[in-house]
Design a protein around this motif. Structure first.
Motif, PDB file in Angstrom:
ATOM      1  N   THR A 222       0.290 -10.980  -0.576  1.00  0.00           N
ATOM      2  CA  THR A 222      -0.846 -11.867  -0.813  1.00  0.00           C
ATOM      3  C   THR A 222      -1.606 -12.142   0.479  1.00  0.00           C
ATOM      4  N   ILE A 223      -0.842 -12.364   1.567  1.00  0.00           N
ATOM      5  CA  ILE A 223      -1.441 -12.664   2.864  1.00  0.00           C
ATOM      6  C   ILE A 223      -0.867 -11.704   3.901  1.00  0.00           C
ATOM      7  N   ALA A 224      -1.721 -11.151   4.738  1.00  0.00           N
ATOM      8  CA  ALA A 224      -1.266 -10.269   5.807  1.00  0.00           C
ATOM      9  C   ALA A 224      -0.654 -11.104   6.925  1.00  0.00           C
ATOM     10  N   LEU A 225       0.636 -10.872   7.197  1.00  0.00           N
ATOM     11  CA  LEU A 225       1.341 -11.602   8.243  1.00  0.00           C
ATOM     12  C   LEU A 225       2.147 -10.640   9.094  1.00  0.00           C
ATOM     13  N   LYS A 238      -2.104  -3.263   3.598  1.00  0.00           N
ATOM     14  CA  LYS A 238      -2.173  -1.934   3.006  1.00  0.00           C
ATOM     15  C   LYS A 238      -1.220  -1.770   1.825  1.00  0.00           C
ATOM     16  N   ALA A 239      -0.079  -2.494   1.849  1.00  0.00           N
ATOM     17  CA  ALA A 239       0.919  -2.373   0.778  1.00  0.00           C
ATOM     18  C   ALA A 239       1.831  -3.588   0.843  1.00  0.00           C
ATOM     19  N   GLN A 240       2.791  -3.663  -0.085  1.00  0.00           N
ATOM     20  CA  GLN A 240       3.753  -4.748  -0.043  1.00  0.00           C
ATOM     21  C   GLN A 240       4.808  -4.463   1.037  1.00  0.00           C
ATOM     22  N   THR A 241       5.204  -5.501   1.755  1.00  0.00           N
ATOM     23  CA  THR A 241       6.286  -5.331   2.718  1.00  0.00           C
ATOM     24  C   THR A 241       7.606  -5.173   1.972  1.00  0.00           C
ATOM     25  N   THR A 242       8.429  -4.249   2.465  1.00  0.00           N
ATOM     26  CA  THR A 242       9.716  -3.954   1.850  1.00  0.00           C
ATOM     27  C   THR A 242      10.796  -3.954   2.920  1.00  0.00           C
TER      28      THR A 242
END
Length: 308
Positions: A222-225, A238-242
Motif C-alpha cells: 500500500t505504501i512504499a517503505l 513495484k510489487a509486494q514485499t515478500t
C-alpha cells in the motif's frame, strides 16, 4: 510493637529508624538516608526525567536514543524485580494530522507483531500503554550498540570473515523464524542500524515499525517503505514485499560488512565481492549474488541459511 527500620542500600541490613542521616550502617558502614528518596511521578508533558516514575511502575534511568516520533529510555521495572527495560516513547505533541496517523499505525503494528513473537534474536515486548499525548512500548533493554555504531569503530568499515559469517547465521535464523509464521512476517528494513549487538556478539533485530504480514495475492504494498540502498526494488511500489525482500536487504548488509562500501551511495549497483577482496571464498560471493537477485523466491531464506 514492631520497630521501623531503615534498610541499607548496599548490604540490606535493618538499622533502627531513629538513626540520623549522618550515621552509617552498623553492618557495612555505608551512610544511611534518614528517609529514602521516593521517585517523582512523571508529568504529562515534556521528556521523561531520570528518577521519575512512569505509569506508577517504571523508574526512568535516562534517555538512550531518539527516533522519528520520539525517544527511547532505559528504565527499571519496579514490579518485576527491578528488571531493566527499554521504553520506546512516541510523542504525539506537535505532529501534523498525517504524522499522528503514521505514528499511531507504527505503534499498533509493533504491538500486534511483537506481542506474539518469542525468539533469542528478538526483544521481548512486556507492556504497552498510552496517555493523551504519548504512546509507550516496554521491551527488553539490550546492553550494547547497533551494528552501524560497531562498524563505525572499525578502521575501514568492514569486519573479518568469521565475524560476518556469525552475524549472517544469526540473522538468517531470526528471519527464518519470522518468515515461517502464519501468516509470514516481512521485516522490510534489515540494515545495520536496526541490528543491536551485545558485547558478546549476540544480535537482536529491532524496530518493527515498518514490518508487516505477507498478504498472498496482493499486487503491491500500500505504501512504499524502506531504507535507500538496503530496500529491494519491489519496496519502491513495484510489487509486494515478500520473504525475498528481506533476503535482498540481508545480502546488501553482508556485502557492506565484508567490503565497507555504503550501499546508499550507489543503490542496486554493488560490485562483486571479490572485486574488492579477492581472498573471499568464491562460494560466498556466489551466495551473496543470489541473495541480491531481484527475482522473488520465498524459499531462498532456507537455502541461504543452509549454505552459510
Amino acid at each position: 510493637m514492631e520497630t521501623d527500620h531503615l534498610f541499607c542500600e548496599k548490604c540490606g541490613a535493618a538499622n533502627p529508624a531513629n538513626r540520623t542521616g549522618t550515621e552509617n550502617c552498623f553492618a557495612c558502614g555505608k551512610p544511611l538516608l534518614a528517609e529514602p528518596a521516593q521517585p517523582e511521578l512523571h508529568p504529562s508533558t515534556g521528556p521523561l526525567i531520570p528518577g521519575s516514575l512512569l505509569n506508577l511502575r517504571y523508574l526512568i534511568l535516562g534517555q538512550v536514543g531518539t527516533g522519528g516520533f520520539g525517544a527511547v529510555y532505559k528504565a527499571k521495572d519496579t514490579q518485576s524485580g527491578k528488571r531493566l527495560v527499554a521504553i520506546k516513547e512516541i510523542n504525539l505533541q506537535g505532529l501534523k494530522p498525517q504524522e499522528v496517523i503514521e505514528a499511531t499505525h507504527t505503534f499498533n503494528r509493533e504491538v500486534m507483531l511483537l506481542s506474539g513473537l518469542t525468539h533469542p534474536n528478538l526483544p521481548q515486548l512486556y507492556d504497552h500503554f498510552t496517555d493523551p499525548q504519548h504512546w509507550y512500548l516496554v521491551m527488553d533493554f539490550i546492553e550494547g550498540e547497533t551494528l552501524e555504531e560497531y562498524l563505525q569503530k572499525t578502521r575501514d568499515g568492514c569486519l573479518p570473515l568469521h565475524t560476518v559469517l556469525d552475524i549472517a547465521i544469526q540473522l538468517c535464523t531470526v528471519l527464518d523464524y519470522l518468515h515461517t509464521r502464519q501468516p509470514a512476517i516481512i521485516f522490510r528494513d534489515v540494515k545495520p542500524a536496526n541490528i543491536m549487538r551485545t558485547p558478546r556478539g549476540h544480535l537482536y533485530l529491532i524496530d518493527f515499525g515498518t514490518a508487516r504480514h505477507l498478504k498472498p495475492g496482493q499486487a503491491r504494498d500500500t505504501i512504499a517503505l524502506g531504507s535507500p540502498g538496503y530496500a529491494a526494488p519491489e519496496q519502491y511500489g513495484k510489487a509486494q514485499t515478500t520473504q525475498q525482500s528481506d533476503i535482498y536487504s540481508l545480502g546488501v548488509t553482508l556485502h557492506q560488512l565484508l567490503t565497507g562500501n555504503d550501499p546508499s551511495e550507489n543503490p542496486f549497483r554493488l560490485a562483486p565481492l571479490r572485486a574488492t577482496h579477492a581472498s573471499l571464498p568464491a562460494e560466498l560471493e556466489a551466495l551473496v549474488a543470489q541473495m541480491l537477485e531481484a527475482v522473488c523466491h520465498s524459499k531462498k531464506v532456507y537455502f541461504c541459511h543452509g549454505q552459510l
